[in-house]
Design an enzyme around this catalytic site. Structure first.
Site, PDB file in Angstrom:
ATOM      1  N   HIS A 195       0.862  -1.183   0.000  1.00 28.57           N
ATOM      2  CA  HIS A 195       0.000   0.000   0.000  1.00 28.57           C
ATOM      3  C   HIS A 195       0.894   1.227   0.000  1.00 28.57           C
ATOM      4  CE1 HIS A 195      -3.064   2.925   1.027  1.00 28.57           C
ATOM      5  NE2 HIS A 195      -3.986   1.990   0.871  1.00 28.57           N
ATOM      6  N   HIS A 224       0.683  -4.952   2.084  1.00 29.16           N
ATOM      7  CA  HIS A 224      -0.757  -4.758   2.290  1.00 29.16           C
ATOM      8  C   HIS A 224      -1.599  -5.951   1.859  1.00 29.16           C
ATOM      9  CE1 HIS A 224      -4.489  -2.651   2.754  1.00 29.16           C
ATOM     10  NE2 HIS A 224      -4.761  -2.639   1.461  1.00 29.16           N
ATOM     11  N   ARG A 249      -3.466  -6.209  -7.653  1.00 28.37           N
ATOM     12  CA  ARG A 249      -4.891  -6.079  -7.314  1.00 28.37           C
ATOM     13  C   ARG A 249      -5.397  -4.670  -7.596  1.00 28.37           C
ATOM     14  NH1 ARG A 249      -7.973  -4.605  -2.364  1.00 28.37           N
ATOM     15  NH2 ARG A 249      -5.996  -3.896  -1.505  1.00 28.37           N
TER      16      ARG A 249
END
Length: 528
Positions: free
Chosen positions: A239, A346, A381
């Site tokens: 992240h 993350h 993602r």
């Protein structure tokens, strides 16, 4: 030193109580007994800590094709398009169900308030301020709590899966249940018609992570030991904006802040991400995280900054109250100053190889949510596709279980702890825990090299041998079980990274900077 042993039987054993586990329990309860196991409290899950929201095609100006296209672009050519379509097409249905059971999504003029995050071409993120996961978990928990067919076991840690292969039976490998460690040190032998792994990710293999302490890769490690292949574990999503602060080191500053107009700047106030991508702060997470990492190294500094002042105080207070309040408690005011940030581990895009129904290589064993790899995420993602995947997979999985009428499991032996000896000291557990996380952070981070990966593999192999020797000589404990799983998953991540001789998505190697023309999955097979 013998361990007290007990036996439980259930129709459906679910290990993990995040969004996947909770929805699966709700679906299965009318069809048989459910045992829902969590090694911590209900709040110790990535779902509970999820800020941003759940992605779906929720407005007339959006489309399934657009959401699919954004997901495929983020996935850098490695997504399985059938999995992408199969999950995204159920987004509206899942969000509507969450609304019906009482999830308090934010609204505007009677309609869902939708936000936008990096990589999305439309506003399609349904959210509950900046605590969406908590709102979803509370609604799901309220739905399952009154159901008499569900037994919840908190603070129980799964030790290993029980399979026919483990017991020396011939024929296809079938999961019969699992061994659980109870808080009092006793070991419970659970037999079940079906076992569902909903254990989340493995962020704790790194020193800096947004994940809760429970994210030690337990499901992946247990499935590997039982005989399941794993897929694409080299793709670790960092992240971009984790708070850089000693007292809030696992706190995220939601990507929705950038979606609403926050800027990433250096200490001089310069917006640097446009040097790396024309989309600037709205580029996908892998690009933004690498941009921050590169600027930190280039400038010789410890952090970059997120400047939320362009959003305005009213929007910050109304849409990000929890983040704002937590920062104020730490002496930081994002309405008045830029906030120091660094990338942190993350999300795990790889996992146990499974289809969108959660079916694995072992009969009777399912894997859903972050612990599974369906090909939805590919090499990176797309933001807020994770809660969507968790819930849609739980829906598909339970439908498959209900319609397949799984057989009554065979008898499983009680836990065997013969020959163990009491622990004399536990410093080895802490030392190995710290060394694993340091090794992964230094050698298997955002930017990788062949030599760093070789060093990581050598160090982890030594630690593996130490843990293995310790495990078979001493009583099991939660710390020891987590350490064993953490080390195994770390090794699998390194092995996967060594197998990919290119840079793609979240895997960036300075020795192999080009992206190959033909995308391929990294699949590791257990050696039995």
């Amino acid at each position: 030193m013998a361990t007290h042993k007990q036996r439980l039987e259930t129709d459906y054993l679910i290990i993990g109580s995040g969004a996947s586990g909770l929805l699966a329990a709700s679906r299965l309860a009318p069809h048989g007994s459910v045992l829902l196991v969590n090694k911590g409290g209900i709040q110790n899950s990535s779902t509970w800590n999820a800020q941003g929201g759940i992605a779906g095609v929720l407005s007339d100006t959006d489309s399934i094709d657009s959401h699919v296209r954004d997901t495929l672009i983020a996935g850098a050519g490695l997504c399985h398009e059938d999995a992408v379509k199969g999950i995204i097409m159920h987004g509206r249905k899942i969000v509507q169900e969450l609304i019906e059971i009482g999830t308090g999504f934010d609204t505007c003029n009677g309609e869902l308030h939708l936000t936008r995050e990096g990589g999305h071409s439309n506003r399609r993120i349904a959210h509950s301020r900046d605590a969406t996961g908590k709102a979803i978990a509370e609604a799901l928990l309220a739905k399952i709590t009154p159901q008499p067919g569900i037994q919840q076991l908190e603070y129980h840690t799964a030790i290993d899966l029980i399979t026919t292969r483990r017991l020396g039976h011939a024929g296809d490998n079938r999961c019969l249940g699992a061994y659980l460690l109870a808080p009092d040190g006793s070991v419970i032998t659970v037999t079940a018609r079906c076992t569902i792994l909903a254990t989340g990710g493995a962020g704790k293999v790194y020193m800096y992570t947004s994940n809760p302490h429970a994210a030690t890769g337990d499901g992946i490690a247990m499935a590997w030991r039982a005989g399941c292949p794993v897929m694409n574990l080299e793709f670790i999503q960092f992240h971009p904006t984790c708070l850089y602060h000693r007292e809030g080191s696992n706190m995220l500053l939601s990507e929705a802040l950038r979606g609403e107009g926050a800027h990433l700047v250096d200490a001089h106030g310069r917006r640097f991400v446009f040097d790396y991508d024309t989309r600037g702060e709205m580029a996908s997470r892998d690009i933004v995280a690498r941009a921050i990492d590169h600027e930190m190294k280039k400038q010789g500094v410890d952090c970059m900054y997120l400047d939320a002042r362009p959003i305005g105080t009213e929007t910050i207070c109304n849409h990000f109250p929890n983040i704002h309040e937590r920062l104020l408690q730490l002496g930081l005011d994002m309405t008045a100053e830029p906030i120091p940030v660094v990338p942190a581990a993350h999300y795990l895009c790889g996992g146990i190889q499974a289809d969108i129904h959660g079916r694995t290589a072992i009969n009777g064993l399912y894997a859903i949510g972050e612990t599974a790899c369906t090909g939805l995420h590919g090499a990176n993602r797309l933001a807020s596709n994770s809660l969507l995947e968790c819930l849609v997979m739980a829906d598909y999985c339970t439908t498959d279980i209900i319609t397949s009428a799984p057989p009554v499991p065979a008898h499983a032996p009680l836990w065997d702890d013969s020959g163990i000896e009491p622990e004399q000291e536990r410093i080895q557990i802490k030392q190995n825990w710290d060394e694993i996380r340091a090794t992964m952070s230094h050698y298997v981070g955002i930017v990788r090299t062949d030599e760093r990966l070789r060093r990581a593999r050598r160090r982890l192999r030594v630690i593996h041998e130490e843990i293995d020797s310790y495990y078979w000589r001493h009583p099991v404990s939660q710390d020891l079980l987590e350490l064993r799983n953490l080390e195994l998953v770390a090794e699998l991540i390194v092995m996967s990274a060594q197998s990919r001789h290119e840079s793609r998505g979240l895997h960036y190697s300075t020795d192999h900077p080009a992206t190959l023309n033909e995308p391929h999955d990294t699949i590791l097979m257990p050696d039995f």
